[in-house]
Design an enzyme around this catalytic site. Structure first.
Site: not given
Lengths: 310, 310
Positions: A154, A186
Site C-alpha cells: 500500500h 513491507n
C-alpha cells in the site's frame, strides 16, 4: 443524512477539484509558459478555495464516505506534487504513473480520528482489486504480483483510513500499490514508518503525508550511473528501488509546521535500525522523484525539518 | 500586421489551450473517476474547439511566431497523449518528464510549407539552451551532456520548423532533447526516419507526429525482466533505451488517415537497415510509453497502419 445521488456528488467534487487543481497549478508555476499562464485566468462559474482555511471547514465526522470538495482541498492543502492522472478517492488522492503501473505519489491527510481504532472497519473485508478507472493498457492486475516474490504494498496505508469501511476498501485498489519486499520491509521497517506517521496525530492536529516510489541511480564498474529496476507480470509493473514519505505535521496551538522526509530502500531492513537513519532533506526526494512537495506551504510557518529547527 | 502585446497573446492562447486541453481530457477519459468527470462539465467563458475543422482555420503563413489557439489545436488535433507538464511552443507541444529530465512526448504538425527549405531560417543560428520554464531541480543543462558521449538529440526535429527562425530556435531548448547515440543513430538512422516523416508532407496535406523516449525491459540471466538505463550529468538526465515516432498522415483528397509507428533502439544502426524493420503496431508503443496516441481520431477515417489496410 439525506442521500445525495452519486452522479451529483461526482459533479460537485469534480467542479470543486477542478477549480482547486487549476488554482493550485497557477500558484506553483515556474517561468512564464503559455499553458501555465492560462491557469491563472479566472474561470467563471468555478468556485475557488482558500488553501489556508480549508482544513477546518468540515469536521471529520461529517465528511462521510464520498469525496467532498472540502475533503479534497483538505488533503491537498499544500498543493499537488504533479498533475498526471490524478485520482481522488474518498479519503486519499493519487497520481498514477501509467508507464510504471504504480503511483507517482499518494496524498493523505490524517487526524487522531481518522486513524483511531474503529471496530466497524475491518481490513480483512477489503479485497485487492484492479482499478477500472485506469486504461487496460496501463492497469496492474493481481496476476502481475502472483509468484513475483513481492507484496502488493500500500502507498496510502489501510490503517490510515479507519472512519469508514469504504475508505479502507479504496486503499486496496491496485493503483495504490507498488511491489514491495514483504518480510523485512513491507511487514517490518515500512510498517514501522507507517505507524510512526499515525502516531504523529497524537502530536499534531493535522498530519499531511505524501508517499511514493523512487528509482534511484547507482554507479557501476564502468564508472557510469544507471537506473535499474525489475518489472513483474505481463503488465510489467515496476519494482521501485526505494520508497519515500514526506510528512507535514500542523500544530493546533501555534500553527507551526513540522516537516519530516524519509527514503527507504525496497530491501530487507534489520528491525533494530532506527527510523532516523532514513531521514533525508526533503529536497533530495523532490529531485529524485521529479516532484515538488508542499510547495504552497508558507515557509514562515515551517518550524522544523527532520526535528531540526529551521 | 498589428503588433499584439505578448501578454495579451499569452492570455488568449492560455484560455484557448485550457479549453482544448480540458475538452480533450474529458473526451479521452477512461472509467468514471471523479476528476475526469469534472472536466466534462461545461466551463462558462471558455471557448471550445472543433477538433475536426481546426486544422484548416488558419493558413500557415498567417500563423507567425506566437502560439495561437488555433495553432495549438492544429498540432494537438487528435488529443493529448498525457497531461504532465505540458509546454506549448510556437510550433510544437511538449510534455516534460521531470523525473528523467527529458520529454515524455513531443507533438508536431507538419505541412509541405513548414518543412520547405527557407533561406531566412538557419539552424546554425540556433543555440542549445536550458529551458527556464522547467524548475531548476528538474532542468537539464548543457553541462549534463558534455563528455557524456551522447548527442543532444532533438525530439521535435529542427528541420520540421522552417517557417520562422523562432520556430527553429525553440526546438533547441534542452527540454526538447534526450541523450542519443550520435554517430550511427542521431546523425544516421534517426535522421533517416526524420527525413521520411518530412517527405510524408509530399503525400499528405497534414502530417501529425508524436515523438518520445522509451525505457524497454529486457530479460536477464536470472529469468527476470529489468529496465536499465544510464543517467548522465549532475542532473541525472536519462538515456532512453529506445525512441518512438507515431505518425498520422491526412489525405487532402479523401480525408482518409494513414498511421505509421516506429521504435528504434538508441544504438548504432547500420545505414543499410530499411525503415520498415522498425515498424511496430502503435499499441506496442502505447503500452510501453504509458501514453495513448491519436485517441480522438475517428477510427472510420483510418485507412492504413504501417502501410497495411485496416
Amino acid at each position: 443524512m439525506n442521500k445525495i445521488p452519486a452522479r451529483h456528488i461526482l459533479a460537485i467534487c469534480g467542479t470543486a477539484l477542478g477549480a482547486f487543481y487549476l488554482g493550485s497549478y497557477a500558484e506553483r508555476r515556474q517561468g512564464n509558459n503559455v499553458n501555465e499562464n492560462t491557469l491563472k485566468l479566472h474561470l467563471p462559474g468555478l468556485p475557488t478555495f482558500s488553501t489556508v482555511s480549508a482544513a477546518t471547514l468540515i469536521p471529520a465526522n461529517e465528511v462521510n464516505v464520498s469525496a467532498t470538495p472540502s475533503r479534497i482541498s483538505q488533503i491537498m492543502k499544500y498543493g499537488f506534487p504533479g498533475l498526471d492522472h490524478v485520482r481522488s478517492h474518498s479519503d486519499y488522492v493519487l497520481s498514477y504513473d501509467r508507464r510504471n503501473r504504480v503511483p507517482h505519489w499518494v496524498f493523505e491527510h490524517l487526524t487522531a480520528q481518522t486513524v483511531a481504532k474503529n471496530d466497524a472497519v475491518d481490513r480483512a473485508k477489503s479485497e485487492f482489486r484492479q482499478d477500472e478507472s485506469i486504461h487496460p493498457f496501463f492497469r496492474a492486475q493481481n496476476t502481475d504480483y502472483r509468484r513475483s516474490g513481492y507484496d502488493r504494498g500500500h502507498m496510502a496505508a489501510a490503517g490510515n483510513h479507519r472512519l469508514h469501511q469504504k475508505h479502507c476498501d479504496e486503499t486496496f485498489l491496485l493503483s495504490n500499490m507498488a511491489p514491495q519486499v514483504g518480510q523485512g520491509f513491507n511487514r517490518d521497517a515500512w510498517n514501522t514508518l507507517e505507524t510512526h506517521v499515525r502516531k504523529l496525530t497524537n502530536v499534531y492536529a493535522n498530519v499531511y503525508v505524501c508517499t511514493g516510489p523512487l528509482y534511484l541511480p547507482h554507479k557501476e564498474d564502468d564508472g557510469k550511473m544507471y537506473v535499474k529496476y525489475e518489472v513483474i507480470g505481463t503488465n510489467t509493473v515496476a519494482v521501485p528501488t526505494h520508497f519515500y514519505k514526506v510528512i507535514v505535521g500542523e500544530s493546533a496551538t501555534d500553527q507551526k509546521l513540522h516537516m519530516e522526509a524519509y527514503v527507504m530502500p525496497n530491501k530487507v531492513i534489520s528491525n533494530d535500525t532506527p527510523l532516523s537513519v532514513f531521514q533525508v532533506p526533503p529536497e533530495t526526494v523532490e529531485r529524485a522523484a521529479g516532484l515538488l512537495f508542499f510547495d504552497q506551504l508558507n515557509k514562515k510557518q515551517l518550524a522544523s525539518i527532520n526535528g531540526k529547527k529551521v
